[in-house]
Design a protein around this motif. Structure first.
Motif, PDB file in Angstrom:
ATOM      1  N   ARG A   1       0.826  -1.213   0.000  1.00 49.42           N
ATOM      2  CA  ARG A   1       0.000   0.000   0.000  1.00 49.42           C
ATOM      3  C   ARG A   1       0.856   1.257   0.000  1.00 49.42           C
ATOM      4  N   PHE A   2       2.001   1.210   0.665  1.00 42.64           N
ATOM      5  CA  PHE A   2       2.912   2.356   0.685  1.00 42.64           C
ATOM      6  C   PHE A   2       3.376   2.688  -0.730  1.00 42.64           C
ATOM      7  N   HIS A   3       3.783   1.664  -1.472  1.00 45.65           N
ATOM      8  CA  HIS A   3       4.293   1.900  -2.829  1.00 45.65           C
ATOM      9  C   HIS A   3       3.184   2.328  -3.797  1.00 45.65           C
ATOM     10  N   THR A   4       2.012   1.716  -3.674  1.00 44.47           N
ATOM     11  CA  THR A   4       0.930   2.118  -4.582  1.00 44.47           C
ATOM     12  C   THR A   4       0.408   3.513  -4.227  1.00 44.47           C
ATOM     13  N   ARG A   5       0.510   3.898  -2.957  1.00 42.67           N
ATOM     14  CA  ARG A   5       0.084   5.261  -2.577  1.00 42.67           C
ATOM     15  C   ARG A   5       1.036   6.292  -3.158  1.00 42.67           C
ATOM     16  N   ILE A   6       2.311   5.969  -3.243  1.00 42.40           N
ATOM     17  CA  ILE A   6       3.261   6.870  -3.907  1.00 42.40           C
ATOM     18  C   ILE A   6       2.866   7.042  -5.372  1.00 42.40           C
ATOM     19  N   ALA A   7       2.511   5.930  -6.018  1.00 40.16           N
ATOM     20  CA  ALA A   7       2.096   6.006  -7.428  1.00 40.16           C
ATOM     21  C   ALA A   7       0.839   6.855  -7.576  1.00 40.16           C
ATOM     22  N   ALA A   8      -0.063   6.781  -6.608  1.00 40.81           N
ATOM     23  CA  ALA A   8      -1.327   7.533  -6.681  1.00 40.81           C
ATOM     24  C   ALA A   8      -1.096   9.039  -6.636  1.00 40.81           C
ATOM     25  N   ILE A   9      -0.015   9.470  -5.988  1.00 35.27           N
ATOM     26  CA  ILE A   9       0.273  10.904  -5.895  1.00 35.27           C
ATOM     27  C   ILE A   9       0.423  11.528  -7.283  1.00 35.27           C
ATOM     28  N   CYS A  10       0.912  10.737  -8.233  1.00 38.62           N
ATOM     29  CA  CYS A  10       1.154  11.261  -9.578  1.00 38.62           C
ATOM     30  C   CYS A  10      -0.138  11.670 -10.282  1.00 38.62           C
ATOM     31  N   GLY A  11      -1.262  11.115  -9.848  1.00 44.96           N
ATOM     32  CA  GLY A  11      -2.535  11.473 -10.450  1.00 44.96           C
ATOM     33  C   GLY A  11      -2.858  10.748 -11.735  1.00 44.96           C
ATOM     34  N   ASN A  12      -2.049   9.755 -12.090  1.00 47.02           N
ATOM     35  CA  ASN A  12      -2.280   8.973 -13.306  1.00 47.02           C
ATOM     36  C   ASN A  12      -2.735   7.575 -12.889  1.00 47.02           C
ATOM     37  N   PRO A  13      -4.002   7.222 -13.118  1.00 45.71           N
ATOM     38  CA  PRO A  13      -4.503   5.927 -12.640  1.00 45.71           C
ATOM     39  C   PRO A  13      -3.798   4.734 -13.276  1.00 45.71           C
ATOM     40  N   ILE A  14      -3.193   4.923 -14.443  1.00 47.80           N
ATOM     41  CA  ILE A  14      -2.455   3.820 -15.060  1.00 47.80           C
ATOM     42  C   ILE A  14      -1.203   3.520 -14.239  1.00 47.80           C
ATOM     43  N   PHE A  15      -0.535   4.561 -13.743  1.00 47.69           N
ATOM     44  CA  PHE A  15       0.632   4.341 -12.887  1.00 47.69           C
ATOM     45  C   PHE A  15       0.246   3.503 -11.668  1.00 47.69           C
ATOM     46  N   GLU A  16      -0.857   3.889 -11.031  1.00 48.90           N
ATOM     47  CA  GLU A  16      -1.285   3.188  -9.825  1.00 48.90           C
ATOM     48  C   GLU A  16      -1.660   1.740 -10.126  1.00 48.90           C
ATOM     49  N   ALA A  17      -2.349   1.517 -11.244  1.00 50.56           N
ATOM     50  CA  ALA A  17      -2.768   0.159 -11.604  1.00 50.56           C
ATOM     51  C   ALA A  17      -1.569  -0.719 -11.938  1.00 50.56           C
ATOM     52  N   VAL A  18      -0.601  -0.185 -12.677  1.00 51.99           N
ATOM     53  CA  VAL A  18       0.581  -0.964 -13.039  1.00 51.99           C
ATOM     54  C   VAL A  18       1.420  -1.265 -11.796  1.00 51.99           C
ATOM     55  N   SER A  19       1.561  -0.271 -10.922  1.00 54.14           N
ATOM     56  CA  SER A  19       2.302  -0.487  -9.685  1.00 54.14           C
ATOM     57  C   SER A  19       1.675  -1.597  -8.862  1.00 54.14           C
ATOM     58  N   GLY A  20       0.356  -1.541  -8.701  1.00 49.96           N
ATOM     59  CA  GLY A  20      -0.337  -2.571  -7.934  1.00 49.96           C
ATOM     60  C   GLY A  20      -0.222  -3.942  -8.563  1.00 49.96           C
ATOM     61  N   ALA A  21      -0.289  -3.990  -9.902  1.00 43.18           N
ATOM     62  CA  ALA A  21      -0.177  -5.272 -10.598  1.00 43.18           C
ATOM     63  C   ALA A  21       1.200  -5.886 -10.392  1.00 43.18           C
ATOM     64  N   MET A  22       2.243  -5.099 -10.570  1.00 42.88           N
ATOM     65  CA  MET A  22       3.608  -5.611 -10.386  1.00 42.88           C
ATOM     66  C   MET A  22       3.812  -6.152  -8.973  1.00 42.88           C
ATOM     67  N   LEU A  23       3.338  -5.389  -7.996  1.00 44.19           N
ATOM     68  CA  LEU A  23       3.493  -5.824  -6.612  1.00 44.19           C
ATOM     69  C   LEU A  23       2.715  -7.107  -6.353  1.00 44.19           C
ATOM     70  N   GLY A  24       1.535  -7.212  -6.934  1.00 45.91           N
ATOM     71  CA  GLY A  24       0.738  -8.419  -6.771  1.00 45.91           C
ATOM     72  C   GLY A  24       1.416  -9.634  -7.376  1.00 45.91           C
ATOM     73  N   TRP A  25       2.021  -9.454  -8.559  1.00 46.06           N
ATOM     74  CA  TRP A  25       2.717 -10.572  -9.211  1.00 46.06           C
ATOM     75  C   TRP A  25       3.944 -10.988  -8.405  1.00 46.06           C
ATOM     76  N   LEU A  26       4.626 -10.001  -7.817  1.00 41.13           N
ATOM     77  CA  LEU A  26       5.833 -10.312  -7.047  1.00 41.13           C
ATOM     78  C   LEU A  26       5.523 -10.967  -5.702  1.00 41.13           C
ATOM     79  N   LYS A  27       4.370 -10.662  -5.149  1.00 45.44           N
ATOM     80  CA  LYS A  27       4.055 -11.097  -3.781  1.00 45.44           C
ATOM     81  C   LYS A  27       4.197 -12.608  -3.601  1.00 45.44           C
ATOM     82  N   THR A  28       3.819 -13.370  -4.618  1.00 43.70           N
ATOM     83  CA  THR A  28       3.904 -14.833  -4.545  1.00 43.70           C
ATOM     84  C   THR A  28       5.320 -15.300  -4.262  1.00 43.70           C
TER      85      THR A  28
END
Length: 237
Positions: free
Chosen positions: A156-183
Motif C-alpha cells: 500500500r505504501f508503494h501504490t500510494r506513492i504512485a497515486a500521488i502522480c494522479g495517473n490511474p495507469i501508474f497506480e494500476a501498473v504499480s499494484g499489478a507488479m506488486l501483486g505478481w511479485l508477492k507470490t
C-alpha cells in the motif's frame, strides 16, 4: 503473370456476434451496470444459435467488458486501468511460475518503473499526501512480526506513492507488479531482521518526498529496491 490469390476467409459466427456486442458496449448503447440482453433476445436479433452467443459472451467476459454470473444476466463492467491490467494477471502468474528469468525481468522492470514514479510523486506531493504515507508507515511498523500484514502495508505504501502522480495507469501498473511479485516474497526478512531495514528505507523515501526532493527520493528508492530484490525468489531456484 498469375493473379495473386486473395481468398476471402469466412469469419466464425461467434466472432461476428462478439464484434456487434463489443460495439454496443463501446458506443454507449449499453452502459456500465446495464444488463446484457438475454441469450434468446440475441439469438433472435442476430439470427444465430445459442453456441455462437455463448462463445461471444465468454470472450467479452474474458477481456473484462462484462461480468457473467450463473443464473443472472451478464452485466456491463466499467473499464478502468485496474480492470484492464488485471486481465493479464493469470498470464503473468503462469509466465513467472515457469521462468526464473521472467522474475528477474519483473524485478528489473519494477525498479525502472518506480524510479520515475517516485520522482514525479516527490515533485507533486502535498502535505496531505505526506500525511497519508506517514499513516501507512505507522501501520507497517505496528505489523512488525506479522509477515502478511507487514507485506500488505508495504504494498500500500508503494501504490500510494504512485497515486500521488494522479495517473490511474501508474497506480494500476504499480499494484499489478506488486501483486505478481508477492507470490515470490520469502519470509527471510522476518528471520533476519530485514523488516526494520525496510521501515528505515521507507522513511528515507518519505522524508525525501516530504521535502519535494525528486533526486533524493529516486536515490532512496533505488537503494531500497536494489536491497530488497533479493527477497523475491523463484520457487524453483
Amino acid at each position: 503473370m498469375a493473379t495473386p490469390s486473395e481468398p476471402i476467409v469466412r469469419r466464425k459466427l461467434s466472432a461476428q456476434v462478439f464484434e456487434r456486442l463489443k460495439t454496443m458496449v463501446t458506443d454507449g448503447t449499453l452502459k456500465p451496470g446495464d444488463a446484457m440482453p438475454s441469450e434468446r433476445e440475441l439469438m433472435e436479433r442476430f439470427g444465430v444459435g445459442r453456441p455462437a452467443i455463448r462463445e461471444a459472451m465468454q470472450t467479452l467476459g474474458n477481456i473484462g467488458l462484462i461480468a457473467i454470473s450463473h443464473g443472472e444476466r451478464a452485466r456491463v463492467l466499467p473499464l478502468t486501468p485496474h480492470s484492464v491490467i488485471s486481465q493479464v494477471d493469470l498470464a503473468a502468474e503462469i509466465m513467472l511460475s515457469t521462468s526464473p528469468a521472467a522474475l528477474d525481468h519483473l524485478k528489473e522492470a519494477r525498479i525502472f518503473f518506480e524510479r520515475g514514479i517516485v520522482r514525479q510523486a516527490a515533485e507533486k506531493a502535498s502535505p496531505q499526501d505526506v500525511a497519508a504515507l506517514r499513516a501507512l508507515l505507522d501501520e507497517q511498523e505496528a505489523a512488525l512480526g506479522t509477515p502478511d500484514i507487514f507485506i500488505a502495508a508495504d504494498m500500500r505504501f508503494h501504490t500510494r506513492i504512485a497515486a500521488i502522480c494522479g495517473n490511474p495507469i501508474f497506480e494500476a501498473v504499480s499494484g499489478a507488479m506488486l501483486g505478481w511479485l508477492k507470490t515470490y516474497h520469502t519470509e527471510m526478512l522476518i528471520w533476519t531482521g530485514k523488516e526494520n531495514v525496510t521501515l528505515v528505507e521507507h522513511h528515507e523515501i518519505l522524508d525525501a518526498i516530504a521535502r519535494n526532493d525528486a533526486s533524493e527520493a529516486e536515490a532512496a528508492l533505488i537503494r531500497h529496491l536494489e536491497r530488497s530484490r533479493a527477497l523475491y525468489v523463484h520457487q524453483a531456484s
